[in-house]
Scaffold this active site. Structure first.
Site, PDB file in Angstrom:
ATOM      1  N   GLU A   1       0.719  -0.593   0.496  1.00  0.00           N
ATOM      2  CA  GLU A   1      -0.087   0.808   0.093  1.00  0.00           C
ATOM      3  C   GLU A   1       1.205   1.624   0.230  1.00  0.00           C
ATOM      4  OE1 GLU A   1      -2.648  -0.125  -0.644  1.00  0.00           O
ATOM      5  OE2 GLU A   1      -3.426  -2.242   0.207  1.00  0.00           O
TER       6      GLU A   1
ATOM      7  N   GLN B   1       1.005   3.936  -1.643  1.00  0.00           N
ATOM      8  CA  GLN B   1      -0.411   5.133  -2.431  1.00  0.00           C
ATOM      9  C   GLN B   1       0.090   5.665  -0.643  1.00  0.00           C
ATOM     10  OE1 GLN B   1      -1.447   2.103  -2.406  1.00  0.00           O
ATOM     11  NE2 GLN B   1      -3.472   2.289  -1.421  1.00  0.00           N
TER      12      GLN B   1
ATOM     13  N   CYS C   1     -12.250  -5.417 -14.948  1.00  0.00           N
ATOM     14  CA  CYS C   1     -14.208  -4.825 -14.534  1.00  0.00           C
ATOM     15  C   CYS C   1     -14.536  -5.482 -13.839  1.00  0.00           C
ATOM     16  CB  CYS C   1     -14.683  -3.856 -15.803  1.00  0.00           C
ATOM     17  SG  CYS C   1     -16.092  -2.688 -15.874  1.00  0.00           S
TER      18      CYS C   1
ATOM     19  N   GLU D   1     -10.218   6.506   2.723  1.00  0.00           N
ATOM     20  CA  GLU D   1     -11.255   6.352   2.410  1.00  0.00           C
ATOM     21  C   GLU D   1     -10.941   4.439   3.185  1.00  0.00           C
ATOM     22  OE1 GLU D   1     -16.176   5.314   4.051  1.00  0.00           O
ATOM     23  OE2 GLU D   1     -15.610   7.485   2.822  1.00  0.00           O
TER      24      GLU D   1
ATOM     25  N   GLY E   1     -11.245   0.919   2.707  1.00  0.00           N
ATOM     26  CA  GLY E   1     -12.366  -0.204   2.359  1.00  0.00           C
ATOM     27  C   GLY E   1     -12.448  -0.951   1.992  1.00  0.00           C
TER      28      GLY E   1
END
Length: 196
Positions: A84, A86, A141, A169, A171
């Site tokens: 993660e 980012q 997708c 946020e 999730g």
């Protein structure tokens, strides 16, 4: 010479399982791996890197004051893995580049590229700027019946797509879906929320 790798992909693209597989491969050869994960991502517990397939491993928690370079310099490893990325600060990513350059330890950082608003995260922008090599991990997708490559993250709340708000946020599948550009703007929200 060691390199800084940035491996990005949408949600459900297998980033965390790939990271855990790389860690396992190093450890099977008797080599040491240092794992980092951001403090903000506590979905599976603080300091835990976990895959949706149920495999998990403890990691060093990174918050704003963490100096990744000093941690690795004080306790060298054969490889540094970051989940993660980012959610890290730009200066953390520069520290990762220093680990590769000054300590000659390969660093592989995994994470998202863009948020649900289609903006870069601070950590992902820095990873693009500082990485020696950028690799995409692809997925399709999530919209029912679509087989296009997922390039966007759709946020869904109360059965409606969300395109504005706070960037972070944390999730999972209950809040975010990886979709193609067409279904980002024209999602089948009912179908998305009922896909496994």
């Amino acid at each position: 010479m060691a390199k800084l790798y940035y491996r990005f992909g949408q949600m459900n693209a297998s980033k965390s399982i790939q990271l855990l597989t790389v860690a396992h491969s190093y450890e099977e050869q008797g080599k040491r791996v240092t794992l980092f994960t951001p403090a903000v991502d506590d979905r599976y517990g603080r300091g835990v890197i976990a895959s949706r397939v149920g495999i998990a491993k403890q990691a060093i928690v990174v918050d704003d004051g963490t100096n990744l370079y000093e941690i690795v310099k004080g306790d060298p490893a054969d490889c540094v893995l970051v989940d993660e990325v980012q959610f890290l600060r730009a200066y953390h990513v520069r520290q990762l580049a220093r680990i590769a350059d000054d300590l000659d330890i390969p660093v592989i950082a995994y994470g998202l590229l863009k948020d649900y608003r289609n903006h870069l995260f601070e950590g992902s922008e820095a990873a693009i700027l500082w990485a020696d090599r950028i690799e995409e991990i692809k997925t399709i997708c999530a919209n029912p019946g679509c087989d296009r490559k997922a390039t966007m993250i759709l946020k869904v709340k109360d059965g409606k797509p969300v395109y504005a708000g706070e960037q972070i946020e944390v999730g999972g599948n209950d809040l975010y879906k990886s979709v193609c550009r067409k279904h980002y703007f024209h999602p089948d929200v009912d179908g998305l929320m009922h896909t496994p």
